[in-house]
Design a protein around this motif. Structure first.
Motif, mmCIF file in Angstrom:
data_model
loop_
_atom_site.group_PDB
_atom_site.id
_atom_site.type_symbol
_atom_site.label_atom_id
_atom_site.label_comp_id
_atom_site.label_asym_id
_atom_site.label_seq_id
_atom_site.Cartn_x
_atom_site.Cartn_y
_atom_site.Cartn_z
ATOM 1 N N ARG A 75 0.932 -1.311 0.010
ATOM 2 C CA ARG A 75 0.079 -0.276 0.116
ATOM 3 C C ARG A 75 0.804 1.304 0.038
ATOM 4 N N ILE A 112 3.569 8.769 -1.076
ATOM 5 C CA ILE A 112 3.201 8.895 0.468
ATOM 6 C C ILE A 112 4.639 9.054 1.141
ATOM 7 N N THR A 168 -8.012 3.727 -4.971
ATOM 8 C CA THR A 168 -7.566 3.960 -3.397
ATOM 9 C C THR A 168 -8.024 2.907 -2.732
ATOM 10 N N LEU A 169 -7.721 2.705 -1.210
ATOM 11 C CA LEU A 169 -8.196 1.760 -0.550
ATOM 12 C C LEU A 169 -8.778 2.347 0.499
ATOM 13 N N TYR A 191 -7.884 3.403 4.143
ATOM 14 C CA TYR A 191 -6.580 3.653 3.995
ATOM 15 C C TYR A 191 -6.047 4.519 2.829
ATOM 16 N N GLU A 192 -7.038 5.663 2.783
ATOM 17 C CA GLU A 192 -6.701 6.603 1.706
ATOM 18 C C GLU A 192 -5.718 7.205 1.773
ATOM 19 N N ASP A 193 -5.293 7.824 0.975
ATOM 20 C CA ASP A 193 -3.922 8.667 0.931
ATOM 21 C C ASP A 193 -4.100 9.954 1.848
ATOM 22 N N GLN A 194 -5.293 10.596 1.714
ATOM 23 C CA GLN A 194 -5.598 11.663 2.664
ATOM 24 C C GLN A 194 -5.717 11.244 4.227
ATOM 25 N N LEU A 248 -3.907 8.638 5.375
ATOM 26 C CA LEU A 248 -2.255 8.343 5.711
ATOM 27 C C LEU A 248 -1.614 9.500 5.915
ATOM 28 N N ILE A 249 -1.900 10.759 4.993
ATOM 29 C CA ILE A 249 -1.032 11.886 5.188
ATOM 30 C C ILE A 249 -1.645 12.522 6.658
ATOM 31 N N GLU A 303 -2.239 11.263 9.220
ATOM 32 C CA GLU A 303 -1.554 10.648 10.197
ATOM 33 C C GLU A 303 -0.061 11.044 10.085
ATOM 34 N N LEU A 304 0.415 11.018 8.919
ATOM 35 C CA LEU A 304 1.794 11.650 9.027
ATOM 36 C C LEU A 304 1.882 12.925 9.622
ATOM 37 N N ILE A 305 1.025 13.869 9.278
ATOM 38 C CA ILE A 305 1.343 15.110 9.780
ATOM 39 C C ILE A 305 1.064 15.155 11.335
ATOM 40 N N ALA A 349 1.874 12.614 13.312
ATOM 41 C CA ALA A 349 3.031 11.935 13.765
ATOM 42 C C ALA A 349 4.354 12.693 13.955
ATOM 43 N N LEU A 350 4.195 13.663 12.716
ATOM 44 C CA LEU A 350 5.600 14.425 12.552
ATOM 45 C C LEU A 350 5.400 16.004 13.158
ATOM 46 N N SER A 351 4.501 16.214 13.651
ATOM 47 C CA SER A 351 4.010 17.407 14.278
ATOM 48 C C SER A 351 5.096 17.808 15.588
#
Lengths: 154, 922
Positions: A43, A48, B904-905, B908-911, B913-914, B916-918, B920-922
């Motif tokens: 995935r 990403i 998309t899944l 678990y769509e890109d938005q 995941l992003i 989550e990234l934001i 996690a990295l904040s």
């Protein structure tokens, strides 16, 4: 001591469970690893990963099932092909390829998980913060619009 | 076990493996491949008659190699199902190589057991001429014999000859025995007449084999033979010093006795006429009897004889006297040697064979040279030298003979080496070709270029109803066994022609050829399962005693030699299909034609209960496994069992009961070298064995343990009882078991002071631990489950999910999940069954909504997602991607592959995941 921001993409069936096992077995892992769980390492798209660097990650590690043991048969085959290509592209645009790592950790390999992320953490510490252009430049990801026609099979 | 076997809702598939699994929880499709048992379960009563007559003995794996069993076997009298089974490793290489499909392993094994009549029936099943093939065959079987890789092949030809000679010597007895040779064939001794009549032209091996098969199918057969004797080349082409004809004549008589009508001295030249006369089918099997002569100068001088004519005259009793004639034989090969050796016996003082290069078996060439024949190779003949009215010799030139290129042999003549080889009688033995003059003039039966009669795969010629078999089909010489194979084939094709759908089918062979590898051969010999001796060769009469008569030169094996040679057979294919079991089974339960079955089953849930494997004590030589009287616990259990190798008696290798028995704990377990884990069941079974030893034999028992793990209900109490009964317990970690002073000596690191650290015993039992079952890696992969690092299957959760796996619908029970004893296995099995039932009872399953989805507007129909999907769940329809929700497993590989991010899944769509990234990295 510089504490890197590391994103670990973990697949639900193998590496995430392996990370869990590392925890229950009291194996120490660096606390600055942020785990993002996906069903399969397949995935994880290159875009990403780049977005992760955009948002401030200093290193990204992708951990999947061993080849031949992917819960989804061959998802990890795709990952195995994508990451090396991404690494060489990143090198072209000035990011150290060591900041991206691909490895395989199975559900029973708590030890390995701990060892691999510790190693990766040390690598990124040595490299220092990532000099990468942040927000605004990177990949624009389209928003999923429910009002548009969504093809679903019933 | 019996109640499981009998329950109406339980189907027991034995000898089966799950090949693949597809689908999802509640809806699995499981493909199962089952090896055939070759015994019809419902008919077999387990009477064991088949096993008592089976000649093949192999190691008994159920008894862990402590005893042997037959190829047709049952693991134990208590087995469920109680039917026997036949082990077929594949078709043995000897049988596979034989054109006639002789069951070589079968008759060799029967010779080993002195069952010569049964061996004779096994040979005769596929070959009506054992005495011929047992002497002159080119033995492709020997060339293919697995033993070639180790020392020398089994002398199959000599063994076949031994049986043929025995049958002839005892022919009156044999005539009164039940003929078992038709078992396992579609033939009957007294079949229903079909009313069809077949004409066979030629009474050679091809014609007579076909004729015999055809009468056994119910057809009437007349064989037309142009010579005054039947047998073809066997009778008129092979001299009696190699093949005495009384045995051959007897074999032909047996064929006539079954109803084949042979008309001698009848040459057929009007084949269409035969069809008009009422024959429904004709088989041309005339062979190739025209010797080839080169048109060199003076080759038509009357003293140029032809090999076939010469041999025929000699073998049909013409009193030829060659004393005073110096013979030159032109040609190489068996026929040239036959001609030369016959000439010697007819009195010629001098015989030379001239050829480009001699090609015949080594022992034939040796025998010829011993008889004074000179073989001159590397010669090309140029002309026959004639002076007056007598031949003086043959002019030839030396040549270098190379290999074959594009079907022609490379021959380079050396200039200036012309010379004349002296002699006054030239016999041409350059090979033979067919005579086609008897074929109809109108060309309705086509010949083939360059030689032979045109025929399709059904051996049909261009004239309806006319078939061809044997040497004449290709127009060149082959061996007797090839003609026999062709004869069998022709009988089948003619039967199909005459009876249509009721005609017999081509036989099916086992798909695998079971060649035995060298390591396995060495193992078998080391274990004494096969003879290690060298190959036996039959003796020949010394040259002095044989050159003036036609007595058979090569002698038959003695009985000792035959049995010694038969013991060298490796029995590669295990079951030899000798049909002895079929003959013995009164219920007709044996079915050698069974085939592998592949079936697909729809199931809702799967429970894996694949068990464990005993630790191989051979990997830990420090414990002395391999020394006599050092046994693993499982082997000791077999000794105790009344249906085991010692009928339940505890005996040492020398047959006496032991006086002092040592039991060693933790073999292969709790050890960094082998397995770190504790195998859980061994302490308790060691206590049980200690008690049983005391029950069965009057012996002292010494148990050396690291810890006593008696954790269950009643376990500690049992330990105390065993300790009170006089078993000696020592706490310690056993380091070694060695042979010392004629005893087995166990040494350990003592745990407690003032305790011994060594004891001498005469039998040692090793408490071997548990390992993951053989093949569990493949099973895990097939079902898509994981294994833990110790190799056992991974449960969903060590505390809360011991019977489930991460894959919904697949459950675990027993030792396959982790080592455990019977009470725990039964409990876990109940748990797995309950969860499986609960699942099936729901009638519905909730599926994971994590599925792929396409935004059609963004999709370009590039198909990257289609290629990426491991399940083939996506297709391109009307230019855009379409996801099959039932096949999609929700991995998201397609979403990552999509260049446009149209795929998309969900969840678990890109938005997402992003985001989550934001975070996690904040």
């Amino acid at each position: 001591m510089f504490e890197p921001k590391i994103i670990a993409f973990l697949c639900t069936w193998c590496s995430y469970t392996g990370a869990d096992l590392a925890g229950t077995s009291r194996k120490s892992s660096p606390w600055n690893i942020r785990a993002i769980r996906t069903p399969c390492s397949g995935r994880v798209s290159p875009e990403i990963i780049i977005k992760a660097f955009d948002e401030g990650a200093d290193g990204v590690i992708v951990l999947g099932c061993h080849i031949g043991e992917c819960h989804y048969d061959s998802g990890n085959h795709r990952t195995a092909k994508r990451i090396p290509v991404l690494k060489s592209l990143m090198e072209l645009v000035g990011l150290e390829p060591e900041r991206i790592r691909l490895d395989w950790v199975s559900a029973s390999e708590g030890d390995k998980f701990s060892k691999v992320v510790t190693e990766f953490n040390e690598t990124i510490q040595a490299l220092g913060p990532a000099k990468w252009l942040t927000k605004g430049v990177g990949v624009d990801v389209p928003v999923l619009d429910e009002t548009k026609v969504l093809q679903r099979e019933g | 076990m019996v109640s499981v076997g009998r329950h109406e809702n339980i189907t027991l598939l034995t000898g089966s493996n799950v090949e693949s699994v597809s689908g999802y929880v509640g809806n699995y499709q499981v493909k199962v491949r089952s090896t055939p048992r070759y015994v019809i379960e419902d008919l077999c009563t387990g009477c064991e008659q088949c096993a008592s007559v089976c000649p093949i003995e192999v190691e008994n794996q159920f008894e862990l190699g402590l005893s042997t069993r037959k190829a047709v076997y049952r693991n134990s009298p208590q087995a469920t199902p109680s039917a026997f089974a036949i082990e077929k490793e594949g078709v043995a290489p000897c049988r596979d190589a034989c054109p006639a499909g002789q069951r070589v392993m079968g008759y060799v094994a029967l010779v080993k057991r002195k069952r010569y009549a049964d061996a004779y029936w096994t040979i005769r099943r596929d070959n009506p001429f054992p005495s011929v093939c047992g002497r002159v065959c080119n033995h492709k079987c020997e060339d293919a014999c697995s033993r070639n890789a180790y020392d020398a092949p089994v002398n199959i030809v000599a063994l076949k000859r031994y049986v043929a000679d025995w049958a002839y010597a005892n022919r009156d007895e044999v005539a009164n025995m039940t003929d078992k040779s038709l078992l396992g064939t579609p033939f009957k001794k007294e079949p229903t007449p079909t009313g069809k009549h077949v004409a066979v032209i030629g009474s050679g091996p091809a014609g007579l084999t076909a004729a015999l098969d055809l009468v056994r199918l119910g057809h009437a057969v007349t064989v037309f033979e142009s010579y005054s004797v039947a047998g073809g080349m066997m009778r008129v082409g092979i001299p009696p010093h190699r093949l005495p004809y009384d045995q051959l004549d007897w074999e032909i008589q047996l064929i006539e006795d079954e109803g084949v009508d042979i008309k001698l001295n009848t040459r057929i030249s009007n084949i269409p006429g035969l069809l008009d006369d009422g024959y429904d089918s004709i088989l041309i099997a005339t062979g190739v009897h025209d010797a080839i002569k080169l048109p060199i100068r003076n080759s038509n001088h009357p003293d140029n004889w032809l090999s076939v004519d010469f041999l025929k005259r000699a073998l049909l009793g013409e009193a030829l006297d060659l004393s005073g004639r110096n013979v030159i034989v032109l040609g190489a090969g068996d026929v040239a040697l036959d001609v030369a050796r016959t000439a010697v016996r007819l009195g010629t003082p001098d015989v030379k064979i001239l050829c480009r290069g001699m090609r015949a078996s080594d022992h034939e060439i040796e025998a010829a040279i011993e008889e004074g024949i000179e073989i001159v190779s590397g010669r090309v003949f140029k002309s026959v030298v004639v002076e007056g009215d007598r031949i003086q010799g043959v002019e030839c030139v030396e040549a270098e003979v190379g290999g074959i290129v594009e079907g022609r042999r490379i021959v380079e003549e050396l200039p200036g080496t012309e010379h004349v080889v002296e002699g006054d009688l030239v016999i041409w033995a350059l090979g033979q070709k067919g005579d086609y003059t008897f074929l109809p003039r109108d060309g309705s039966i086509n010949t083939k270029y360059p030689t032979g009669i045109q025929a399709d795969e059904e051996l049909k010629t261009t004239l309806e109803g006319v078939f061809v078999a044997g040497d004449i089909r290709n127009g060149w010489t082959s061996f007797v066994v090839d003609a026999i194979a062709d004869g069998h084939h022709a009988a089948r094709t003619i039967d199909r022609f005459l009876r249509g759908d009721e005609g017999i089918e081509e036989p099916k062979k086992h798909p695998r050829v079971a060649v035995m590898e060298t390591t396995r051969i060495e193992e078998k010999i080391a274990k004494g399962l096969t003879s290690s001796k060298d190959r036996n060769e039959p003796i020949s009469i010394p040259p002095m005693g044989r050159v003036n008569n036609f007595n058979e030169v090569v002698q038959c094996f003695s009985e000792e030699q035959a049995i010694a040679e038969a013991e060298r057979c490796l029995e590669c294919g295990v079951c030899a299909e000798c049909m002895e079991c079929v003959a013995a089974c009164e219920k007709g339960a044996i079915s050698h034609e069974m085939e592998e079955r592949v079936e697909e089953y729809k199931v809702g849930a799967v429970i894996l209960a694949t068990g464990f494997k005993d630790f191989d004590a051979g990997e830990a030589p420090e414990y002395g496994y391999g020394l006599p009287d050092v046994l693993t616990a499982l082997e000791f259990e077999r000794l105790l069992n009344p249906s085991g190798p010692t009928a339940g008696k505890v005996l040492k290798r020398n047959g006496e009961p032991p006086k002092r028995v040592g039991i060693v704990h933790c073999v292969g377990s709790r050890n960094e070298k082998f397995h770190n884990y504790c195998s859980r069941a061994c302490c308790m079974y060691s206590l049980k064995l200690a008690q049983l030893v005391r029950d069965y034999v009057d012996a002292e028992v010494f148990e050396i343990y690291r810890d006593m793990r008696a954790f269950g209900k009643g376990y500690e109490e049992f330990y105390n009882r065993v300790a009170d009964s006089g078993v000696n317990f020592y706490g310690g970690n056993v380091r070694s078991v060695r042979k010392q002073n004629g005893h087995l000596s166990i040494h350990w690191d003592e745990n407690y002071f003032d305790q011994p650290d060594q004891v001498d015993v005469d039998m040692v039992i090793l408490a071997t631990g548990f390992e993951a079952a053989e093949g569990s890696k493949n099973v895990a992969r097939t079902f898509g489950i994981s294994r833990s690092s110790d190799g056992f299957y991974l449960e969903k959760h060590p505390k809360l999910g011991p019977v489930e796996t991460a894959t919904n619908g697949i459950y675990l029970a027993g030792a396959c999940q982790s080592p455990k004893d019977i009470p725990d296995s039964v409990a876990q099995a109940g748990g797995a069954a309950a969860i499986a039932l609960a699942l099936l009872d729901q009638g519905e399953v909730a599926l994971d909504p994590t599925l792929a989805a396409v935004e059609v507007g963004l999709c370009a129909g590039c198909g990257q997602c289609v290629v990426a999907c491991p399940y083939g769940a996506i297709s391109i329809e009307e230019g855009v991607a379409r996801v099959n929700e039932y096949r999609c497993k929700g991995c998201g590989t397609c979403a990552a592959a999509c260049p446009n991010k149209a795929m998309t899944l969900v969840h678990y769509e890109d938005q997402q995941l992003i985001a989550e990234l934001i975070g996690a990295l904040s």
